[in-house]
Design a protein around this motif. Sequence first.
Motif, PDB file in Angstrom:
ATOM      1  N   ARG A   1      -2.303   0.699  -6.367  1.00  0.00           N
ATOM      2  CA  ARG A   1      -3.267   1.766  -6.605  1.00  0.00           C
ATOM      3  C   ARG A   1      -4.676   1.351  -6.229  1.00  0.00           C
ATOM      4  O   ARG A   1      -5.476   2.187  -5.844  1.00  0.00           O
ATOM      5  CB  ARG A   1      -3.226   2.198  -8.082  1.00  0.00           C
ATOM      6  CG  ARG A   1      -1.914   2.790  -8.510  1.00  0.00           C
ATOM      7  CD  ARG A   1      -1.644   4.142  -7.822  1.00  0.00           C
ATOM      8  NE  ARG A   1      -2.584   5.164  -8.259  1.00  0.00           N
ATOM      9  CZ  ARG A   1      -3.289   5.899  -7.436  1.00  0.00           C
ATOM     10  NH1 ARG A   1      -3.214   5.721  -6.139  1.00  0.00           N
ATOM     11  NH2 ARG A   1      -4.102   6.816  -7.901  1.00  0.00           N
TER      12      ARG A   1
ATOM     13  N   ASP B   1      -7.233  -1.983  -4.757  1.00  0.00           N
ATOM     14  CA  ASP B   1      -7.416  -3.338  -4.258  1.00  0.00           C
ATOM     15  C   ASP B   1      -8.774  -3.403  -3.589  1.00  0.00           C
ATOM     16  O   ASP B   1      -8.890  -3.383  -2.376  1.00  0.00           O
ATOM     17  CB  ASP B   1      -6.280  -3.661  -3.262  1.00  0.00           C
ATOM     18  CG  ASP B   1      -6.437  -5.037  -2.627  1.00  0.00           C
ATOM     19  OD1 ASP B   1      -7.072  -5.907  -3.254  1.00  0.00           O
ATOM     20  OD2 ASP B   1      -5.927  -5.231  -1.509  1.00  0.00           O
ATOM     21  N   VAL B   2      -9.807  -3.384  -4.427  1.00  0.00           N
ATOM     22  CA  VAL B   2     -11.154  -3.427  -3.860  1.00  0.00           C
ATOM     23  C   VAL B   2     -12.101  -4.097  -4.848  1.00  0.00           C
ATOM     24  O   VAL B   2     -12.071  -3.832  -6.043  1.00  0.00           O
ATOM     25  CB  VAL B   2     -11.639  -2.004  -3.474  1.00  0.00           C
ATOM     26  CG1 VAL B   2     -11.545  -1.044  -4.650  1.00  0.00           C
ATOM     27  CG2 VAL B   2     -13.049  -2.039  -2.916  1.00  0.00           C
TER      28      VAL B   2
ATOM     29  N   GLN C   1       0.812  -1.219   0.000  1.00  0.00           N
ATOM     30  CA  GLN C   1       0.000   0.000   0.000  1.00  0.00           C
ATOM     31  C   GLN C   1       0.844   1.267   0.000  1.00  0.00           C
ATOM     32  O   GLN C   1       0.324   2.365   0.077  1.00  0.00           O
ATOM     33  CB  GLN C   1      -0.966  -0.026   1.187  1.00  0.00           C
ATOM     34  CG  GLN C   1      -2.036  -1.102   0.990  1.00  0.00           C
ATOM     35  CD  GLN C   1      -2.936  -1.276   2.189  1.00  0.00           C
ATOM     36  OE1 GLN C   1      -2.819  -0.538   3.152  1.00  0.00           O
ATOM     37  NE2 GLN C   1      -3.834  -2.235   2.125  1.00  0.00           N
TER      38      GLN C   1
ATOM     39  N   ARG D   1     -10.676   3.472   0.694  1.00  0.00           N
ATOM     40  CA  ARG D   1     -11.679   2.705  -0.062  1.00  0.00           C
ATOM     41  C   ARG D   1     -11.063   2.045  -1.287  1.00  0.00           C
ATOM     42  O   ARG D   1     -11.536   1.003  -1.754  1.00  0.00           O
ATOM     43  CB  ARG D   1     -12.822   3.630  -0.485  1.00  0.00           C
ATOM     44  CG  ARG D   1     -13.810   3.847   0.637  1.00  0.00           C
ATOM     45  CD  ARG D   1     -14.818   4.894   0.261  1.00  0.00           C
ATOM     46  NE  ARG D   1     -16.054   4.719   1.027  1.00  0.00           N
ATOM     47  CZ  ARG D   1     -16.820   5.720   1.436  1.00  0.00           C
ATOM     48  NH1 ARG D   1     -16.485   6.967   1.160  1.00  0.00           N
ATOM     49  NH2 ARG D   1     -17.908   5.475   2.117  1.00  0.00           N
ATOM     50  N   LEU D   2     -10.017   2.637  -1.816  1.00  0.00           N
ATOM     51  CA  LEU D   2      -9.325   2.035  -2.972  1.00  0.00           C
ATOM     52  C   LEU D   2      -8.622   0.728  -2.589  1.00  0.00           C
ATOM     53  O   LEU D   2      -8.280  -0.070  -3.443  1.00  0.00           O
ATOM     54  CB  LEU D   2      -8.265   3.010  -3.505  1.00  0.00           C
ATOM     55  CG  LEU D   2      -8.726   4.039  -4.524  1.00  0.00           C
ATOM     56  CD1 LEU D   2      -7.694   5.143  -4.657  1.00  0.00           C
ATOM     57  CD2 LEU D   2      -8.955   3.363  -5.876  1.00  0.00           C
ATOM     58  N   LEU D   3      -8.385   0.581  -1.294  1.00  0.00           N
ATOM     59  CA  LEU D   3      -7.582  -0.561  -0.823  1.00  0.00           C
ATOM     60  C   LEU D   3      -8.371  -1.431   0.149  1.00  0.00           C
ATOM     61  O   LEU D   3      -7.791  -2.151   0.970  1.00  0.00           O
ATOM     62  CB  LEU D   3      -6.304  -0.037  -0.146  1.00  0.00           C
ATOM     63  CG  LEU D   3      -5.429   0.874  -1.006  1.00  0.00           C
ATOM     64  CD1 LEU D   3      -4.374   1.573  -0.162  1.00  0.00           C
ATOM     65  CD2 LEU D   3      -4.745   0.081  -2.120  1.00  0.00           C
ATOM     66  N   ALA D   4      -9.696  -1.353   0.045  1.00  0.00           N
ATOM     67  CA  ALA D   4     -10.564  -1.964   1.058  1.00  0.00           C
ATOM     68  C   ALA D   4     -10.282  -3.448   1.284  1.00  0.00           C
ATOM     69  O   ALA D   4     -10.313  -3.926   2.420  1.00  0.00           O
ATOM     70  CB  ALA D   4     -12.024  -1.760   0.667  1.00  0.00           C
ATOM     71  N   ASP D   5      -9.992  -4.186   0.220  1.00  0.00           N
ATOM     72  CA  ASP D   5      -9.833  -5.642   0.370  1.00  0.00           C
ATOM     73  C   ASP D   5      -8.629  -5.987   1.237  1.00  0.00           C
ATOM     74  O   ASP D   5      -8.724  -6.789   2.169  1.00  0.00           O
ATOM     75  CB  ASP D   5      -9.684  -6.317  -0.996  1.00  0.00           C
ATOM     76  CG  ASP D   5     -11.001  -6.375  -1.755  1.00  0.00           C
ATOM     77  OD1 ASP D   5     -12.005  -5.821  -1.224  1.00  0.00           O
ATOM     78  OD2 ASP D   5     -11.043  -6.949  -2.850  1.00  0.00           O
ATOM     79  N   GLY D   6      -7.502  -5.406   0.901  1.00  0.00           N
ATOM     80  CA  GLY D   6      -6.277  -5.699   1.642  1.00  0.00           C
ATOM     81  C   GLY D   6      -6.397  -5.273   3.093  1.00  0.00           C
ATOM     82  O   GLY D   6      -5.924  -5.973   4.000  1.00  0.00           O
ATOM     83  N   ILE D   7      -7.043  -4.152   3.317  1.00  0.00           N
ATOM     84  CA  ILE D   7      -7.199  -3.674   4.692  1.00  0.00           C
ATOM     85  C   ILE D   7      -8.087  -4.638   5.477  1.00  0.00           C
ATOM     86  O   ILE D   7      -7.770  -5.031   6.600  1.00  0.00           O
ATOM     87  CB  ILE D   7      -7.763  -2.233   4.707  1.00  0.00           C
ATOM     88  CG1 ILE D   7      -6.714  -1.272   4.108  1.00  0.00           C
ATOM     89  CG2 ILE D   7      -8.140  -1.809   6.128  1.00  0.00           C
ATOM     90  CD1 ILE D   7      -7.214   0.143   3.864  1.00  0.00           C
TER      91      ILE D   7
ATOM     92  N   LYS E   1     -15.985 -13.963  -1.321  1.00  0.00           N
ATOM     93  CA  LYS E   1     -15.048 -12.883  -1.058  1.00  0.00           C
ATOM     94  C   LYS E   1     -14.347 -13.082   0.287  1.00  0.00           C
ATOM     95  O   LYS E   1     -13.142 -12.866   0.415  1.00  0.00           O
ATOM     96  CB  LYS E   1     -15.811 -11.557  -1.064  1.00  0.00           C
ATOM     97  CG  LYS E   1     -14.914 -10.362  -1.076  1.00  0.00           C
ATOM     98  CD  LYS E   1     -15.734  -9.127  -1.352  1.00  0.00           C
ATOM     99  CE  LYS E   1     -15.228  -7.950  -0.571  1.00  0.00           C
ATOM    100  NZ  LYS E   1     -13.902  -7.528  -0.966  1.00  0.00           N
TER     101      LYS E   1
ATOM    102  N   LYS F   1      -0.255 -13.984   3.433  1.00  0.00           N
ATOM    103  CA  LYS F   1       0.523 -12.922   4.069  1.00  0.00           C
ATOM    104  C   LYS F   1       1.223 -13.435   5.305  1.00  0.00           C
ATOM    105  O   LYS F   1       2.316 -12.989   5.642  1.00  0.00           O
ATOM    106  CB  LYS F   1      -0.394 -11.764   4.471  1.00  0.00           C
ATOM    107  CG  LYS F   1      -0.627 -10.772   3.360  1.00  0.00           C
ATOM    108  CD  LYS F   1      -1.278  -9.530   3.927  1.00  0.00           C
ATOM    109  CE  LYS F   1      -1.606  -8.533   2.837  1.00  0.00           C
ATOM    110  NZ  LYS F   1      -2.289  -7.365   3.366  1.00  0.00           N
TER     111      LYS F   1
ATOM    112  N   GLN G   1      -5.877 -14.843   1.230  1.00  0.00           N
ATOM    113  CA  GLN G   1      -4.881 -13.770   1.088  1.00  0.00           C
ATOM    114  C   GLN G   1      -4.161 -13.539   2.410  1.00  0.00           C
ATOM    115  O   GLN G   1      -2.952 -13.368   2.455  1.00  0.00           O
ATOM    116  CB  GLN G   1      -5.637 -12.513   0.663  1.00  0.00           C
ATOM    117  CG  GLN G   1      -4.781 -11.384   0.151  1.00  0.00           C
ATOM    118  CD  GLN G   1      -5.671 -10.230  -0.299  1.00  0.00           C
ATOM    119  OE1 GLN G   1      -6.699 -10.435  -0.951  1.00  0.00           O
ATOM    120  NE2 GLN G   1      -5.304  -9.019   0.066  1.00  0.00           N
TER     121      GLN G   1
ATOM    122  N   LEU H   1     -10.297 -13.451   0.839  1.00  0.00           N
ATOM    123  CA  LEU H   1      -9.490 -12.602   1.730  1.00  0.00           C
ATOM    124  C   LEU H   1      -8.816 -13.435   2.816  1.00  0.00           C
ATOM    125  O   LEU H   1      -7.704 -13.125   3.231  1.00  0.00           O
ATOM    126  CB  LEU H   1     -10.347 -11.496   2.352  1.00  0.00           C
ATOM    127  CG  LEU H   1     -10.909 -10.456   1.373  1.00  0.00           C
ATOM    128  CD1 LEU H   1     -11.570  -9.312   2.131  1.00  0.00           C
ATOM    129  CD2 LEU H   1      -9.849  -9.898   0.450  1.00  0.00           C
TER     130      LEU H   1
END
Lengths: 597, 376
Positions: free
Chosen positions: A547, A549-550, A524, B360-366, A562, A573, A569, A566
């Motif tokens: 950039r 990840d949603v 990130q 919000r652009l990175l919601a999945d990883g978070i 989903k 990690k 994922q 995750l």
Amino acid sequence: MKNIRNFCIIAHIDHGKSTLADRLLQSTNTISDREMMDQVLDDMDLEREKGITIKSHAIQINYRHTDGQEFILNLIDTPGHVDFSYEVSRALAACEGALLLVDATQGIQAQTISNLYLAIENDLEIIPVINKIDMDGAMIEEVQDQIIELIGCKPEDILLASGRTGLGIEGVLAAIVDRIPAPKGDPEAPLQALIFDSVFNSFRGIIVYYRIQNGTIRKGDKVRFVSTGQDYEADEVGILKLKMTEKKEVKAGDVGYIITGIKNAKEVKVGDTITLSNRPTKEPIKGFEEVKPMVFAGIYPVNTDEFEELRDCMDKLQLNDASLTYELETSQALGFGFRCGFLGMLHMEIIQERLEREFNQTVITTVPNVSFIAYTTKGEKVMVNNPSEFPDPVKTERIEEPYIRAQIITKPEYIGNIMTLCLGKRGILINQSYLTTTRVELIFEMPLTEIVFDFYDKLKSQTRGYASFDYHAIGYRDALISKMDILLNGEKVDALSALIHRSRAEDFGRKLCEKLKELLPRQQFQIAIQAAIGAKVVARENISAMRKDVTAKCYGGDISRKRKLLEKQKEGKKRMRQIGNVEVPQEAFLAVLKLDD
Amino acid sequence: MAGIYLHIPFCKQACHYCNFHFSTSLHYKPELVAALQEEARLAAEQFPFPPGEAVHTIYFGGGTPSLLTLAELTQLLTAVRGHFNVDPDAEITLEVNPDDISEERLKEWRDAGINRLSIGVQSFFEEELRWMNRAHTAKQALEQVKKAREYFNNITIDLIYGGPGLSDEQWHQDLEQAKALNIPHLSCYALTVEPQTPLNKMIRAGKVPDVDPDKQSRHFLYLMQWAKENGYEHYEISNFARPGYRSRHNSAYWQGKSYIGLGPSAHSFDGKSRWWNIANNQAYIRSLQEGLIPFEKEELTGVQQLNERIMIALRTADGLDLSHIPSLEKTQLLKAAQRHIDAGHLVAQENKLRLTDEGRLLADGIAADLFFEEIK
């Protein structure tokens, strides 16, 4: 004793040693067809797959000669890789003769020659055998010429055989009896038995294989291992048929085993002499050396909590491979693990694979390095087997690195490529000679550290596989060695540090940074990858921040899928290592082994 | 019970990006409608919801529910009303395609009780609609939505951004068009390349450029800003509503309420377990003809329930409410969140965790970072 013959087979990998050995066993009924499995002598899975014998073994063949006499032929198998040349020399020392086996389609290879020289040094009678004569592409006459040039025999001394079809096997057996001298020795003299191998058995402990030069070994004897000075009782002695066959005694000239209840492989050293405690020999058998590891690397469990399990496996592995050394090591990046010493790169690969296959461990192996000597300004001499032990340059007077004498045999058309490769690896050409019109031998003196990084693969690709390589250590020389660190966002990754020649550092650093850029996932935030010597950055790469990840849709039917995605994922990690704020996957730690041009 | 979803698995033609369950053969439509009614009857009997609990929303999704005839739609609504206690004020949504819209059909839908339309516009640009393989034209999109607006106040349209051919300017114009049409709710989706779709094959064959994550994030950031300036509340990652126009049905999913899904591939959830029907029209029909709902089920562990809550709630403007999370877990959660708070991707306030626009652009990883692990 006059009816005993002790011999081994000198051959290059894939030249058909195991197949020929199988035929010898079969045609003498040492092994029934029912018991016959291909390549009986190679009983580790890994050996079978790699087609090479890693650990030597021995087997007794009962043979009725054409004149009706019964003979005992002890075949001592030898390991077939450069990393194990000491073990080979000890196996040869246990024999009076050797079959020099050459593939009719391949001709003589480097390793064959170096082992042949070892055999000649040990005064072995050499019986040349050209194998695979039934194959298309067999170049019998050319190979005959090569052999004659090499050992100076007569054409009629060379036997022709095919291990695959059994052709010529009778002739080979007869020649072993007729041409190899019977062992000499006095069964009544003080015991001198040469240890040439040992294996670990989980019920019996270490089983030691030996060849008796003089004296007799009996069940119940008190025996002493000369190099360690340890005494043991001979719980069981015997000879090596397909299975161990217990005997009351084994006499001079013969090959056998002894079980004393030893549990620790370190007590049994190949090349050591066994004698009797109450009547010891005055002279141990010559040629004994303590085996020293040449290449070092860290081995870590993939999951830090599996360290104890790995420790158990290392202990067990060492039981049947005393040449493996290891000690506890900790890494900030990888946690608890082991600093391991190996005989060479293949040995390292074998240990890694055995850990994975036999012991079901997944491990991370760190950047391998050779053993350097540092001389400090205070006049101390320090062995450096690990980048973390590398002394402060300010307090270091000089560094020495190990050199090898490398022997490469190839076709004349590849001389140019090999010169480029070896000179580029800081090699010095010492000798260049034509063995035959189509076989050239090149001798280089080279730093060992240069063959640790992708030398074998390059040699192979530069010569389309038509080069064979052998080496032995020739001592230490001055070198400009630096410690290169890899930093991720300013944090040092200890597991990626490398000891490297100064002329190499920039190029190596750049390649390593590029490789890491490929292997590290976007995160990130931006990641800076730097290679540095001390405070000086020699290479740098950036990975830009992720950039987006949603997932777009998350309705009733999407939620389970989903969540599972995750969770997976997250599991992935977890297997990554945290260096500062950067998550590093395991592959990254192996990056250095996969650098290419 | 919060809502009932009915899956209508038929389409006139296949959109290149779609991986939902549908068939382009309408041959079994009458049987399927019958099976759906049977399933509604069985579901009301079998599923362990508190008896008499009111149904607040009904949602016809697909596929293409606008392919249902008035009679079929009426039958289905009658069945649902007959077997469940449907709230008189229930939100009843019908997904429709622009090419199915006409004055006559709009009247039918309104009279049948539909009070919210979800129109699959996707784009107001012809070239976009063409490569997507949509059945409607840009002209239809504009005119039919305008027409729908005369009969329905509560309308949402779907728009897709970040596709290979859509320029930044075109995306801005798509949004302006929606505003000009006075649409009170927008579902805006980043084009996603799903496996096993024609789009995926086209990209791999090099016929269409792959999606550009930089463009997608640019479009998304613009969308968030635009929504703020134009009075649309960004209440879920892909959903924007004028005040009072949030989707009640979808909001219930995101609040973790229970729901029943009827039809092939539809999912149901009771708070602790989730089950889903077979994704095959004929097998679904056959099974219901024999009086059996063909489903698979998973029970969620406590950890899985909590992880779903984290994952879904973070996507919403309301955020993840920490007040119902036990203190031990809450501490762990906040510890894991700190890194993202520091990075400006998360905000912790009023006992809630919310994503920032960047977050919000990175919601999945978070979300994955905040997940709890099963104790083995």
